[in-house]
Design a protein around this motif. Structure first.
Motif, mmCIF file in Angstrom:
data_model
loop_
_atom_site.group_PDB
_atom_site.id
_atom_site.type_symbol
_atom_site.label_atom_id
_atom_site.label_comp_id
_atom_site.label_asym_id
_atom_site.label_seq_id
_atom_site.Cartn_x
_atom_site.Cartn_y
_atom_site.Cartn_z
ATOM 1 N N SER A 172 0.814 -1.223 0.000
ATOM 2 C CA SER A 172 0.000 0.000 0.000
ATOM 3 C C SER A 172 0.843 1.266 0.000
ATOM 4 O O SER A 172 0.308 2.371 -0.069
ATOM 5 C CB SER A 172 -0.920 0.007 1.229
ATOM 6 O OG SER A 172 -0.148 0.025 2.422
ATOM 7 N N VAL A 173 2.173 1.095 0.082
ATOM 8 C CA VAL A 173 3.072 2.256 0.140
ATOM 9 C C VAL A 173 3.031 3.011 -1.186
ATOM 10 O O VAL A 173 3.027 2.412 -2.265
ATOM 11 C CB VAL A 173 4.513 1.787 0.446
ATOM 12 C CG1 VAL A 173 5.496 2.934 0.280
ATOM 13 C CG2 VAL A 173 4.589 1.222 1.857
ATOM 14 N N SER A 174 2.989 4.316 -1.105
ATOM 15 C CA SER A 174 3.093 5.170 -2.295
ATOM 16 C C SER A 174 3.989 6.351 -1.965
ATOM 17 O O SER A 174 4.172 6.694 -0.794
ATOM 18 C CB SER A 174 1.712 5.653 -2.759
ATOM 19 O OG SER A 174 1.099 6.427 -1.759
ATOM 20 N N SER A 175 4.544 6.949 -2.978
ATOM 21 C CA SER A 175 5.497 8.036 -2.768
ATOM 22 C C SER A 175 5.094 9.258 -3.566
ATOM 23 O O SER A 175 4.744 9.150 -4.754
ATOM 24 C CB SER A 175 6.908 7.589 -3.181
ATOM 25 O OG SER A 175 7.789 8.687 -3.259
ATOM 26 N N TYR A 176 5.166 10.397 -2.923
ATOM 27 C CA TYR A 176 4.866 11.661 -3.589
ATOM 28 C C TYR A 176 5.803 11.885 -4.773
ATOM 29 O O TYR A 176 5.367 12.260 -5.865
ATOM 30 C CB TYR A 176 5.006 12.810 -2.592
ATOM 31 C CG TYR A 176 5.305 14.145 -3.224
ATOM 32 C CD1 TYR A 176 4.297 14.898 -3.806
ATOM 33 C CD2 TYR A 176 6.611 14.643 -3.253
ATOM 34 C CE1 TYR A 176 4.584 16.119 -4.403
ATOM 35 C CE2 TYR A 176 6.894 15.862 -3.850
ATOM 36 C CZ TYR A 176 5.878 16.593 -4.416
ATOM 37 O OH TYR A 176 6.157 17.788 -5.008
ATOM 38 N N HIS A 177 7.103 11.619 -4.572
ATOM 39 C CA HIS A 177 8.050 11.938 -5.630
ATOM 40 C C HIS A 177 7.898 11.009 -6.823
ATOM 41 O O HIS A 177 8.056 11.434 -7.971
ATOM 42 C CB HIS A 177 9.483 11.874 -5.117
ATOM 43 C CG HIS A 177 10.481 12.318 -6.137
ATOM 44 N ND1 HIS A 177 10.607 13.635 -6.513
ATOM 45 C CD2 HIS A 177 11.364 11.630 -6.899
ATOM 46 C CE1 HIS A 177 11.533 13.740 -7.451
ATOM 47 N NE2 HIS A 177 12.014 12.536 -7.702
ATOM 48 N N VAL A 178 7.591 9.744 -6.581
ATOM 49 C CA VAL A 178 7.371 8.816 -7.693
ATOM 50 C C VAL A 178 6.220 9.299 -8.564
ATOM 51 O O VAL A 178 6.303 9.309 -9.800
ATOM 52 C CB VAL A 178 7.087 7.398 -7.149
ATOM 53 C CG1 VAL A 178 6.560 6.488 -8.259
ATOM 54 C CG2 VAL A 178 8.348 6.805 -6.541
ATOM 55 N N ILE A 179 5.153 9.723 -7.921
ATOM 56 C CA ILE A 179 3.982 10.206 -8.667
ATOM 57 C C ILE A 179 4.288 11.520 -9.377
ATOM 58 O O ILE A 179 3.893 11.732 -10.529
ATOM 59 C CB ILE A 179 2.787 10.344 -7.700
ATOM 60 C CG1 ILE A 179 2.343 8.945 -7.251
ATOM 61 C CG2 ILE A 179 1.638 11.101 -8.347
ATOM 62 C CD1 ILE A 179 1.298 8.936 -6.177
ATOM 63 N N ALA A 180 5.030 12.405 -8.704
ATOM 64 C CA ALA A 180 5.404 13.676 -9.336
ATOM 65 C C ALA A 180 6.294 13.443 -10.550
ATOM 66 O O ALA A 180 6.137 14.105 -11.582
ATOM 67 C CB ALA A 180 6.115 14.576 -8.322
ATOM 68 N N CYS A 181 7.233 12.488 -10.452
ATOM 69 C CA CYS A 181 8.111 12.176 -11.586
ATOM 70 C C CYS A 181 7.314 11.581 -12.749
ATOM 71 O O CYS A 181 7.558 11.906 -13.918
ATOM 72 C CB CYS A 181 9.207 11.210 -11.160
ATOM 73 S SG CYS A 181 10.482 11.950 -10.129
#
Length: 802
Positions: A172-181
């Motif tokens: 369930s982990v998600s990352s702000y930077h991954v999505i922004a990239c």
């Protein structure tokens, strides 16, 4: 043999040298650590760059290219190639390349924190908070139930069962930077979807980091006292960063003069902070990457410090150091140990986790009345995975929480998931569709006795006087007021997410708006001098040049502007083209604007020069009619002289017109009659009609107009109808097609024209989005009248920040 019966021994391996004397002295450079490291970094960067070159046009993000490149150069493929392994990836060099790769990852995650604006969590509205929480907890709940069922129903190895529980916990982990990239790669950061996804991922990412720390703390080591001490040390690190290091960083920002480069000594201090936080985290049992990530969040984003750090480090870290990290990470993968049964089980967990994120995003999105298609696209964005998830899995494997087989399968699952999401998103969601319209939003179709809405873009302060002169020229009166929306466009630097800041005079000044103060104050002063006739609404848009036009077009659609005014990218006193990025922005606005567009070539020498004498070059066509409609409004200004120069072709043969050209000519004649009717008996306004035989005569006529004493010359970008043969052969000499033939001639360096030039393109309707570079394009005209009420609003579009 030890007391427990376990055999322990030592393996002696000759030490590897640091530097080679060179091949001419009999040394093999690949047996020495420094040349081996250089060759590995070069090969890694080259392979990943080549993959990205081929995969980007297919809609793939950089992460997919990086993982595939890492797999190609990883253990699974290198082991079978003795020459490649011996030359580039010998075991003796593994210690050095692992150290450099982790150092690169440390700097990368530090930059991730620098680019992140933590205040976005506080600014996120209820919508973003609800979707973010749901996107985290729903897949966590679904995967936990799934793993419990699988463990009871399917017999499996103890190692897989242990790994399955951890994988489910981390899925369930998600990352702000991954999505922004991902959004940046797909050029969606400035879209409505992008803004909501950024806010939502900040909420979901915060929950994810707390969850990851908790999972590792519970599974790492034994004994409650150890967990307590690790937690206390983590709190101590947070206090150190917030209470000591961040005030130092703020002091550095305050002691750096505006628009001055940051001192090198300050950069060194920041580097020492990064390495110190990394060392402290490793000592107290936390991951050495955690401290730099937190420190990055504490660095004030944007200029001068955040921008300087990103400018100095980002390219080198992302393109040189980071590729070797993916090679090392994927080197831990072993495709040969994968069993199909285990692959199916873990792949099921990965797919169900992605579906859980999709459901957790779509349901609350629909509750907040976001369209189903947009909700689905948002769910896809929130399901994307990247380097942060790889790093979390790598840490779990190093702590023996996940076995080698599970690690390999889950990395493959990430590539498949993200590789599927990217092209689907690119296909389904196109930001320009949001502001396309089939309604006419032009000056020609607007009522002349109603409010006129103009939106102007500005990049440099030097454009301010000419825009104010153009506003004065537009004849603002109490009966025909002007609503003027000003957008100061700034390049996105030192941060991941774009900003659109509205300047309100009664609100506290934003930290992001200081660079716009002089421009905003000049237009505020003009508004005060023309109270009741001009309303100025200034904005600052901070975004990447590649997507900057989306901010402009979306704002123009929201505010229902009749025309967007943009400055020409090249200043007339500059001999070289210094702003190619701004030229690209202007061309994108021409192609996608939901209203008419005017490009202003500023030739004013001093700020005291006002436009009083206006020349209009009229050949015919929708763009020329838009120019004349604007000139009709200017003609109402008692201080302005308007001269219309119409050029008509002399033809020795009887000209036959198509029905379309006949209609165009009728509309051209109608606009000319309107001007002559309004200027009848008024000596300030002049109409001249000149007959021209061919394109040579047309050039001579334009050169003659250049010598007239005009302050501003207006012309259409494209010209249609019977007059088009007048331009035959001239288009081949165009240097800047966005100005059209006439505008380019008036701007050129060998021109005698001292007047500023305004080139106008009438709105391109939704069905005619492909705007060719040729001025011969035929426009379809319609007379749907848009009644623009006098209010400061406009229809709101989601996402709403409350």
């Amino acid at each position: 043999m030890d007391a427990g019966g376990e055999f322990r021994g030592l393996i002696c391996d000759p030490t590897i040298g640091i530097q080679s004397k060179g091949v001419f002295f009999g040394d093999n450079p690949f047996k020495f650590s420094t040349p081996a490291l250089m060759s590995q970094m070069s090969l890694s960067s080259l392979v990943i760059a080549a993959l990205q070159f081929f995969l980007t046009p297919l809609g793939q993000s950089a992460f997919v290219s990086q993982i595939i490149g890492g797999i190609v150069l990883g253990a699974s493929f290198v082991e079978g190639n003795t020459l490649l392994k011996k030359m580039f990836f010998s075991k003796k060099s593994s210690y050095v390349n692992q150290t450099v790769s982790l150092f690169g990852c440390m700097l990368f995650l530090f930059l991730v924190g620098v680019k992140t604006d933590p205040s976005m969590i506080r600014k996120s509205g209820k919508k973003a908070v609800a979707i973010g929480l749901s996107a985290f907890f729903v897949p966590l709940l679904i995967n936990t139930v799934l793993v419990t069922v699988l463990s009871r129903c399917i017999p499996m190895e103890p190692a897989l069962q242990k790994s399955l529980l951890v994988v489910a916990a981390l899925q369930s982990v998600s990352s702000y930077h991954v999505i922004a990239c991902l959004l940046a790669d797909l050029k969606l950061l400035n879209s409505e979807l992008g803004r909501l996804a950024v806010s939502t991922s900040m909420v979901s990412g915060t929950c994810s980091w707390f969850w990851v720390v908790l999972v590792f703390a519970v599974n790492h080591g034994s004994g409650n006292s150890r967990h307590v001490w690790m937690t206390l040390c983590l709190i101590a690190m947070l206090i150190l960063i917030i209470c000591i290091l961040r005030p130092i960083l703020i002091w550095i920002v305050r002691h750096t003069a505006q628009e001055k480069p940051i001192k090198e000594g300050y950069i060194v201090v920041v580097f020492l902070m990064v390495t110190g936080c990394s060392f402290f985290g490793e000592v107290v049992g936390q991951h050495f990457l955690f401290g730099p990530m937190l420190l990055g969040l504490a660095v004030p984003d944007g200029p001068p410090l955040g921008s300087a750090l990103v400018e100095k480090l980002d390219t080198y870290v992302s393109n040189i150091l980071l590729p070797i990290y993916f090679v090392v990470s994927c080197g831990r993968m072993n495709l040969g140990v994968i069993e199909m049964k285990n692959f199916g089980v873990l792949q099921m967990v990965g797919v169900v986790g992605a579906v859980g994120k999709l459901i957790g995003t779509i349901v609350p999105s629909l509750y907040y009345k976001i369209p189903l298609e947009d909700s689905f696209c948002l769910g896809l964005v929130m399901s994307a995975q990247g380097i942060i998830e790889v790093q979390v899995l790598t840490r779990a494997m190093l702590l023996n929480m996940v076995d080698e087989q599970s690690y390999t399968i889950m990395v493959i699952s990430m590539v498949l998931t993200t590789g599927t999401i990217s092209p689907i998103l690119k296909l389904l969601y196109r930001p320009s569709h949001r502001y396309m319209t089939h309604k006419k939003r032009t000056i020609q179709q607007s009522r002349r006795d109603a409010e006129l809405r103009l939106l102007a873009c500005i990049h440099h302060e030097r454009t301010t006087p000419s825009l104010i002169s153009l506003l004065k020229l537009s004849n603002p009166t109490p009966k025909t007021p002007i609503s003027f929306y000003l957008v100061h466009l700034l390049q996105l630097s030192g941060r991941s997410s774009p900003l659109l800041v509205a300047h309100h005079p009664k609100r506290r000044r934003s930290s992001h708006s200081s660079s716009s103060d002089h421009i905003v104050n000049a237009f505020r002063s003009f508004e005060q001098q023309n109270r009741g006739t001009v309303t100025v609404s200034p904005f600052t848009a901070i975004s990447a040049y590649a997507t900057m036009h989306d901010d402009v077009c979306e704002l123009a659609a929201t505010k229902r502007a009749a025309m967007v005014l943009v400055p020409f990218h090249k200043h007339y006193m500059e001999e070289v083209d210094t702003d190619a990025a701004i030229q690209s922005v202007n061309r994108n606005i021409l192609r996608k604007a939901p209203c008419s567009v005017g490009i202003l070539v500023d030739k004013t020498v001093t700020s005291k020069e006002d436009f009083r004498s206006v020349g209009v070059i009229f050949l015919g066509g929708a763009d020329d009619r838009e120019v004349l409609a604007y000139a009709l409004r200017m003609a109402g200004n008692p201080d302005v002289n308007v001269t219309v120069l119409r050029y008509v072709m002399i033809s020795s043969k009887k000209t036959s017109y198509s029905s379309k050209n006949v209609k165009e000519k009728e509309m051209d004649d109608f606009m000319i009659r309107e001007f002559r009717k309004q200027s009848e008996g008024n000596k300030r306004h002049i109409y001249k009609e000149e007959k021209v035989k061919d394109s040579v005569g047309m050039v001579e006529a334009i050169r003659s107009a250049e010598k007239s004493s005009f302050d501003l010359i207006m012309a259409g970008r494209r010209h249609t109808g019977a007059e088009s043969p007048l331009l035959a052969g001239i288009t081949a000499w165009e240097e800047f097609p966005e100005l059209g033939v006439i505008g380019d001639m008036l701007r050129s360096s060998d021109s005698d024209c001292s007047a500023s030039v305004l080139v106008v393109q009438q709105q391109v309707l939704a069905g005619d989005r492909a705007v060719p570079e040729s001025p011969k394009h035929l426009m379809k005209s319609s007379f749907a009248v848009v009644d623009i009420p006098k209010d400061g609003g406009g229809n709101k579009v989601w996402p709403v920040s409350s």
